[in-house]
Scaffold this motif. Sequence first.
Motif, PDB file in Angstrom:
ATOM      1  N   HIS A 191      42.097  49.392  49.222  1.00  0.00           N
ATOM      2  CA  HIS A 191      42.834  49.041  50.445  1.00  0.00           C
ATOM      3  C   HIS A 191      44.214  49.690  50.522  1.00  0.00           C
ATOM      4  O   HIS A 191      44.937  49.435  51.471  1.00  0.00           O
ATOM      5  N   SER A 192      44.632  50.438  49.518  1.00  0.00           N
ATOM      6  CA  SER A 192      46.025  50.915  49.397  1.00  0.00           C
ATOM      7  C   SER A 192      46.998  49.760  49.205  1.00  0.00           C
ATOM      8  O   SER A 192      48.111  49.787  49.717  1.00  0.00           O
ATOM      9  N   ARG A 193      46.574  48.729  48.531  1.00  0.00           N
ATOM     10  CA  ARG A 193      47.485  47.615  48.228  1.00  0.00           C
ATOM     11  C   ARG A 193      47.815  47.633  46.746  1.00  0.00           C
ATOM     12  O   ARG A 193      47.107  48.249  45.958  1.00  0.00           O
ATOM     13  N   MET A 194      48.875  46.918  46.353  1.00  0.00           N
ATOM     14  CA  MET A 194      49.163  46.758  44.934  1.00  0.00           C
ATOM     15  C   MET A 194      48.139  45.831  44.294  1.00  0.00           C
ATOM     16  O   MET A 194      47.653  46.081  43.197  1.00  0.00           O
ATOM     17  N   GLY A 195      47.836  44.744  44.979  1.00  0.00           N
ATOM     18  CA  GLY A 195      46.875  43.789  44.445  1.00  0.00           C
ATOM     19  C   GLY A 195      47.511  42.852  43.456  1.00  0.00           C
ATOM     20  O   GLY A 195      48.587  43.125  42.907  1.00  0.00           O
ATOM     21  N   PRO A 196      46.846  41.719  43.211  1.00  0.00           N
ATOM     22  CA  PRO A 196      47.380  40.741  42.260  1.00  0.00           C
ATOM     23  C   PRO A 196      47.125  41.202  40.832  1.00  0.00           C
ATOM     24  O   PRO A 196      46.270  42.056  40.605  1.00  0.00           O
ATOM     25  N   PRO A 197      47.839  40.623  39.846  1.00  0.00           N
ATOM     26  CA  PRO A 197      47.524  40.935  38.444  1.00  0.00           C
ATOM     27  C   PRO A 197      46.096  40.496  38.116  1.00  0.00           C
ATOM     28  O   PRO A 197      45.570  39.582  38.763  1.00  0.00           O
ATOM     29  N   ILE A 198      45.470  41.116  37.104  1.00  0.00           N
ATOM     30  CA  ILE A 198      44.052  40.835  36.881  1.00  0.00           C
ATOM     31  C   ILE A 198      43.806  39.415  36.365  1.00  0.00           C
ATOM     32  O   ILE A 198      42.687  38.955  36.406  1.00  0.00           O
ATOM     33  N   TYR A 199      44.847  38.731  35.933  1.00  0.00           N
ATOM     34  CA  TYR A 199      44.630  37.346  35.494  1.00  0.00           C
ATOM     35  C   TYR A 199      44.855  36.353  36.634  1.00  0.00           C
ATOM     36  O   TYR A 199      44.901  35.145  36.429  1.00  0.00           O
ATOM     37  N   GLN A 200      45.012  36.869  37.885  1.00  0.00           N
ATOM     38  CA  GLN A 200      45.348  36.000  39.007  1.00  0.00           C
ATOM     39  C   GLN A 200      44.319  34.879  39.215  1.00  0.00           C
ATOM     40  O   GLN A 200      44.677  33.746  39.535  1.00  0.00           O
ATOM     41  N   THR A 201      43.027  35.173  39.021  1.00  0.00           N
ATOM     42  CA  THR A 201      42.012  34.154  39.292  1.00  0.00           C
ATOM     43  C   THR A 201      42.199  32.933  38.385  1.00  0.00           C
ATOM     44  O   THR A 201      41.965  31.807  38.813  1.00  0.00           O
ATOM     45  N   TYR A 202      42.638  33.167  37.138  1.00  0.00           N
ATOM     46  CA  TYR A 202      42.919  32.020  36.253  1.00  0.00           C
ATOM     47  C   TYR A 202      44.012  31.157  36.861  1.00  0.00           C
ATOM     48  O   TYR A 202      43.920  29.931  36.872  1.00  0.00           O
ATOM     49  N   LEU A 203      45.059  31.816  37.366  1.00  0.00           N
ATOM     50  CA  LEU A 203      46.165  31.059  37.955  1.00  0.00           C
ATOM     51  C   LEU A 203      45.687  30.270  39.170  1.00  0.00           C
ATOM     52  O   LEU A 203      46.055  29.116  39.368  1.00  0.00           O
ATOM     53  N   ASP A 204      44.831  30.937  39.981  1.00  0.00           N
ATOM     54  CA  ASP A 204      44.310  30.259  41.170  1.00  0.00           C
ATOM     55  C   ASP A 204      43.534  29.006  40.773  1.00  0.00           C
ATOM     56  O   ASP A 204      43.705  27.941  41.371  1.00  0.00           O
ATOM     57  N   TRP A 241      45.966  46.537  66.657  1.00  0.00           N
ATOM     58  CA  TRP A 241      44.717  45.941  67.137  1.00  0.00           C
ATOM     59  C   TRP A 241      43.519  46.537  66.408  1.00  0.00           C
ATOM     60  O   TRP A 241      42.610  45.808  66.013  1.00  0.00           O
ATOM     61  N   LEU A 242      43.519  47.870  66.244  1.00  0.00           N
ATOM     62  CA  LEU A 242      42.376  48.501  65.574  1.00  0.00           C
ATOM     63  C   LEU A 242      42.220  47.922  64.173  1.00  0.00           C
ATOM     64  O   LEU A 242      41.106  47.651  63.717  1.00  0.00           O
ATOM     65  N   GLY A 243      43.348  47.728  63.493  1.00  0.00           N
ATOM     66  CA  GLY A 243      43.299  47.109  62.176  1.00  0.00           C
ATOM     67  C   GLY A 243      42.726  45.707  62.252  1.00  0.00           C
ATOM     68  O   GLY A 243      41.827  45.350  61.492  1.00  0.00           O
ATOM     69  N   LEU A 244      43.213  44.930  63.214  1.00  0.00           N
ATOM     70  CA  LEU A 244      42.750  43.551  63.320  1.00  0.00           C
ATOM     71  C   LEU A 244      41.271  43.478  63.667  1.00  0.00           C
ATOM     72  O   LEU A 244      40.556  42.618  63.161  1.00  0.00           O
ATOM     73  N   PHE A 303      41.230  47.968  57.938  1.00  0.00           N
ATOM     74  CA  PHE A 303      42.337  47.113  58.390  1.00  0.00           C
ATOM     75  C   PHE A 303      43.629  47.536  57.697  1.00  0.00           C
ATOM     76  O   PHE A 303      44.643  47.838  58.328  1.00  0.00           O
ATOM     77  N   MET A 304      43.549  47.624  56.371  1.00  0.00           N
ATOM     78  CA  MET A 304      44.747  47.992  55.609  1.00  0.00           C
ATOM     79  C   MET A 304      45.167  49.427  55.928  1.00  0.00           C
ATOM     80  O   MET A 304      46.357  49.716  56.035  1.00  0.00           O
ATOM     81  N   GLN A 305      44.203  50.330  56.095  1.00  0.00           N
ATOM     82  CA  GLN A 305      44.561  51.727  56.339  1.00  0.00           C
ATOM     83  C   GLN A 305      45.204  51.904  57.711  1.00  0.00           C
ATOM     84  O   GLN A 305      46.161  52.658  57.859  1.00  0.00           O
ATOM     85  N   PHE A 306      44.677  51.190  58.731  1.00  0.00           N
ATOM     86  CA  PHE A 306      45.299  51.301  60.059  1.00  0.00           C
ATOM     87  C   PHE A 306      46.738  50.787  60.013  1.00  0.00           C
ATOM     88  O   PHE A 306      47.628  51.347  60.645  1.00  0.00           O
TER      89      PHE A 306
END
Lengths: 286, 557
Positions: free
Chosen positions: A33-46, B276-279, B290-293
């Motif tokens: 997604h081009s995101r940083m994302g949570p740390p890999i242990y996040q699910t334990y915290l959740d 909107w396209l992302g949503l 979504f994230m790329q838009f």
Amino acid sequence: MMNYLQAGIITVLCILSAPLFDGIMRKWRARIHSRMGPPIYQTYLDLLKLFGKEDITRSPLSVLYISCIATATFILSLKGDLITFIYLLTASSVCLVLYSLLMGNPFAVVGGSREVMMFVIVEPVMAAAFLSYAIKAQSFLMSHIIAWSNIYGINISSIFAIIAMLLAMQAQMGKLPFDLAEAEQELVGGVFMEASGSTLALFKWGLALRQFLIAYLIAFVFIPWPTSTGISLFVLTLIKALIILLCAVTVEAVFPRLRIDQALGFYARVLVAASFMAIAFSTMGV
Amino acid sequence: MAITVEQQVLERFKDKATNVKSLPNRLFIDLPREYVKEAVQTIFNELGARYQISVGTDARPLHGNFEILHFFAFDKNNFRVALRFKVPPDDPKIDSITSIIPGANWAEREFRDFIGVEPVGHPDPRRLVLPDDWPEGVHPLRKEVPYNYQPPATTGCEFKFKEPPPGATALPIGPFFPVLEEPIQFRLFIEGENVVGADHRGFYVHRGIEKLGESQLTYNQIPFLAERICGICGFTHSVCYCETVEGAAGIEVPLPAKYVRSYCLEMERVHSHLLWLGLACHILGFDTLFMQFWRIREPIMWMAERITGNRKNYGMNLVGGTRRNIPEEIREELLRVIDQTEKETLELSKTLLNDSAFIARTKEVGILTPEEVRLTGALGPTARASGVDIDVRRDFPYAAYPYLKFDVIVLNGCDVLSRALVRVYETIESLKMMRQILKEFPDGPTMVKIEEELPPYREFMSATESPRGEDFHYVMLGENNRPYRWKVRAPSYMNIPSVFWMFKPGTTIADAPITIGSVDPCISCTERFEIVDRSTGESKFLSQKEMYEISRRGGRK
């Protein structure tokens, strides 16, 4: 006795490490997604957080849900009976459906009915893949099937069975494009909508374990190569399972959700094109 | 010589009209109120005008009556008509026109709520805007009601939703649904997976912006309030308001200001369409795109900040021009961002439109036929995706649009897919326009100085093309340098009711969120938090500082 002890240890390890694999998947998805994302242990915290929250519905079905999957894990590590294994997986789905229908929330009810429709069509896809292996090995015991594969290697029917299994995997894991029962954007979490606190935590943990279990099953029984023994077998299977999980996440990231009619249509085609072919070829002995 | 629309309209109404006021490209006709249905029938069905909105005004201090105005537009002729009906306060009733124009449903309920004029024969006479516990007989837009009037809190009042048909279950989409995080409720009636009906309740956090503008703020404060009507396309509101007041007062805006306005409007359209396209992808569970838009939208937000100092709420407009110019030294940089965004938009849209699952989920979903567009008054990409060729930028040119080259994107699919495509192509057109503006930017000041008070009791209406469709403002100037009546009609006001026409037989629950999302509904949920202590009934608002502190503290107590 040693056998049971070993299987028990593996089961416990699987239960404890399932959230870690979930965390790795989340990280992988975030990177796509081009995101940083949570740390890999996040699910334990959740999970830890959820266990501390108020539980409103307090349903024993969530305990039953995770127990079914945990027992299936035990059967798998014991290289036990395939039929029992499928029974336990289906039973866990039934727990989820019952839970959602009991809530009386319209979103949960729709989610529950979607779950039923999905497992009615996806379960045969998986069962047929099992059956084709069982026909070849003349046994429903996983130990016999693995032994058969180790001796005779891969053939046409195994290829079809593996394809069917990999396709069924996405729905079995409750992942996009087939996460219809949960479908956050349509049903606000669907089957899980009314769950909170420890009930939700157990469902989430159970689902993470289930996802891991499906990947582990494919890595352990359907693709047992390269052959190995002892600890190295376990590590090797884990690595294969991880690769399978990452593939599932990648598929999830590149497809939008299908409508229920489209999803059912897809699996009906898979059933005919892959599962039945696998059975047909295995009866022919190829 | 062919007769003009103005002559045609005048010809039809000359026997009944009690007063006619002709403005450039605009016509106000006063008619007796008994004649309302016939008049609307004539102009809507025979002359083929497009219904815009109805406005209720409390004009009792002026001539002792309420006024109901029905606004119509002739898109092919750059001509607008307002039919004015005077309603005496001792018998506040007027025939409902919803039976002729279904799109007038909300507008009539709104003037009933706000002014207290009863639309007789309305098919759905429930409250639209006022809260359920608001006392009967208090109509906030009447001049005697103070802007800060707070009715005593009551309990036990509830909105009466329609009953689901026998055998169907009600499924609430909202308020605050995962993919429509806004204060609006669509109540779907479902049988299994199929949608068999729907109901709606909105306006949960109506902020009374019109009342505030009419009673508390002066002309040049309102643009900043108008910009806060929407958190996505606010700039179009402030442009529309300024153009309306400038039109009423006869102020000519300098050319550079027009270019700045058009530039910011197109910038806003690009970011809104990409959003909107992302949503839309998110609604379908396609979170990667979504994230790329949203990633490729970020440079546009940077651009807004570079020009105006803010990512949103540009604060550029005043009556008489714009407060800032686009500095010459950054134009090269902006051109590079435009090129980059154009390239990335094309690449990403190609990925989206090559995805067979996306096509399967949007093609032939949420059908709205051209006739239904006419009846509901749907606007913008929603109308253009149904083959209805309307665009305010071309039909009623304003700001710098007469000097810009662009195509109006019209598609005939009538479905969600077409609405997505219209937005993709429009984004590209907007980027082209932005490039043209930067290259042809005229020199000179961006403001004209307005010395004295604006002349009271002149009226005017204008529209701008917001990302979601025609944004309509009507202003009657008043004394003390503030408007007597300011009416805002955002495009979603017409588009959201058209969603109910899209729930055709065969629509499933899975189609509902993307169908609702396809009109890009904008509910403007920028209301501040109000904390109410339920035991004492006391309430308090949070200041910006307190709000920040709470946000930073997170969930900790």
